[in-house]
Design a protein around this motif. Sequence first.
Motif, short mmCIF file in Angstrom:
data_model
loop_
_atom_site.label_atom_id
_atom_site.label_comp_id
_atom_site.label_asym_id
_atom_site.label_seq_id
_atom_site.Cartn_x
_atom_site.Cartn_y
_atom_site.Cartn_z
N LEU A 38 0.85 -1.18 0.00
CA LEU A 38 0.00 0.00 0.00
C LEU A 38 0.89 1.23 0.00
CD1 LEU A 38 -3.09 0.15 0.10
CD2 LEU A 38 -2.92 0.57 2.52
N VAL A 39 0.75 2.05 -1.03
CA VAL A 39 1.47 3.31 -1.13
C VAL A 39 0.44 4.40 -0.84
CG1 VAL A 39 2.80 4.85 -2.63
CG2 VAL A 39 3.04 2.36 -2.85
N HIS A 40 0.65 5.15 0.25
CA HIS A 40 -0.32 6.13 0.69
C HIS A 40 0.20 7.54 0.48
CE1 HIS A 40 -2.37 8.26 4.28
NE2 HIS A 40 -3.06 8.46 3.18
N LEU A 41 -0.58 8.35 -0.22
CA LEU A 41 -0.27 9.77 -0.40
C LEU A 41 -1.37 10.58 0.28
CD1 LEU A 41 0.80 9.68 -4.15
CD2 LEU A 41 2.26 9.55 -2.12
N LEU A 42 -0.96 11.54 1.09
CA LEU A 42 -1.90 12.29 1.93
C LEU A 42 -2.64 13.43 1.25
CD1 LEU A 42 0.10 12.56 5.26
CD2 LEU A 42 -2.18 11.59 4.99
N ASN A 43 -2.14 13.90 0.12
CA ASN A 43 -2.80 15.07 -0.48
C ASN A 43 -2.61 15.08 -2.00
OD1 ASN A 43 -0.29 16.54 -1.18
ND2 ASN A 43 -0.05 16.65 1.04
N GLY A 44 -3.34 15.98 -2.63
CA GLY A 44 -3.31 16.07 -4.08
C GLY A 44 -1.96 16.51 -4.63
N GLY A 45 -1.24 17.36 -3.89
CA GLY A 45 0.08 17.80 -4.33
C GLY A 45 1.04 16.64 -4.46
N ALA A 46 1.09 15.80 -3.44
CA ALA A 46 1.96 14.61 -3.49
C ALA A 46 1.50 13.68 -4.60
CB ALA A 46 1.95 13.90 -2.14
N ALA A 47 0.19 13.56 -4.78
CA ALA A 47 -0.34 12.68 -5.83
C ALA A 47 0.11 13.14 -7.22
CB ALA A 47 -1.86 12.62 -5.75
N LEU A 48 0.03 14.45 -7.46
CA LEU A 48 0.46 14.96 -8.76
C LEU A 48 1.95 14.72 -8.98
CD1 LEU A 48 -1.60 18.27 -9.04
CD2 LEU A 48 -1.99 16.09 -10.22
N GLU A 49 2.76 14.89 -7.94
CA GLU A 49 4.19 14.60 -8.07
C GLU A 49 4.42 13.13 -8.40
OE1 GLU A 49 6.58 15.86 -4.78
OE2 GLU A 49 5.87 17.93 -4.92
N LEU A 70 -12.26 11.65 -3.71
CA LEU A 70 -12.66 12.83 -4.47
C LEU A 70 -12.45 14.13 -3.69
CD1 LEU A 70 -15.91 11.87 -6.40
CD2 LEU A 70 -13.62 12.24 -7.31
N ASN A 71 -12.54 14.06 -2.38
CA ASN A 71 -12.47 15.26 -1.54
C ASN A 71 -11.10 15.39 -0.90
OD1 ASN A 71 -15.27 15.81 -2.02
ND2 ASN A 71 -15.72 14.16 -0.60
N LEU A 72 -10.17 15.95 -1.65
CA LEU A 72 -8.81 16.15 -1.17
C LEU A 72 -8.54 17.63 -0.96
CD1 LEU A 72 -6.98 13.78 -3.66
CD2 LEU A 72 -7.28 13.37 -1.22
N SER A 73 -7.51 17.92 -0.19
CA SER A 73 -7.12 19.32 -0.01
C SER A 73 -6.15 19.74 -1.12
CB SER A 73 -6.45 19.50 1.36
OG SER A 73 -5.34 18.64 1.47
N LYS A 74 -6.09 21.00 -1.38
CA LYS A 74 -5.22 21.64 -2.37
C LYS A 74 -5.65 21.30 -3.79
CE LYS A 74 -0.48 22.95 -3.24
NZ LYS A 74 0.92 22.79 -2.88
N TYR A 75 -5.59 20.05 -4.18
CA TYR A 75 -6.07 19.60 -5.48
C TYR A 75 -7.19 18.61 -5.24
CZ TYR A 75 -1.69 21.56 -7.17
OH TYR A 75 -0.66 22.39 -7.45
#
Length: 145
Positions: A38-49, A70-75
């Motif tokens: 399981l690779v966990h990313l906490l926010n949309g910024g990290a996801a885009l990277e 669907l409901n993330l912070s920043k992005y």
Amino acid sequence: MKHASDVRTARILVIEDNGSDVFLLDRALNRQDLRFELVHLLNGGAALEFIRREGVYCHAPTPDLILVDLNLSKYTGEDILREIRNSKHLAGVTVCVWSSSRSRRDEALLKEMGVARFITKPSGLDQFMQIGKTLKDLLACPNPI
């Protein structure tokens, strides 16, 4: 007969800002006798990277399944889905969306983005544990974005 060492480990990317949901997801997957990372990313910024393979994610391996809140912070989840759709290296990856609510706009977006499955986050533990089976089934029979 397959030995444990012959079974491939599924890499699951979870883009979710609620740590409790990720903890429960991990438990649900463990109940399915599934080998997974399981690779966990906490926010949309990290996801885009991660999706763009930037910074610390420049050598990130391609996941087998992506689960996006669907409901993330920043992005927003919509931003993330659009980026996934435009990423050639993720073209064959199954993408699911999970959220606490579902609106008509969400349904139209999911259809437009070719999302394999929408999962409503349940309020009860037993229902949450069923998500593990759903994801295991999707890994067995992928439906790419």
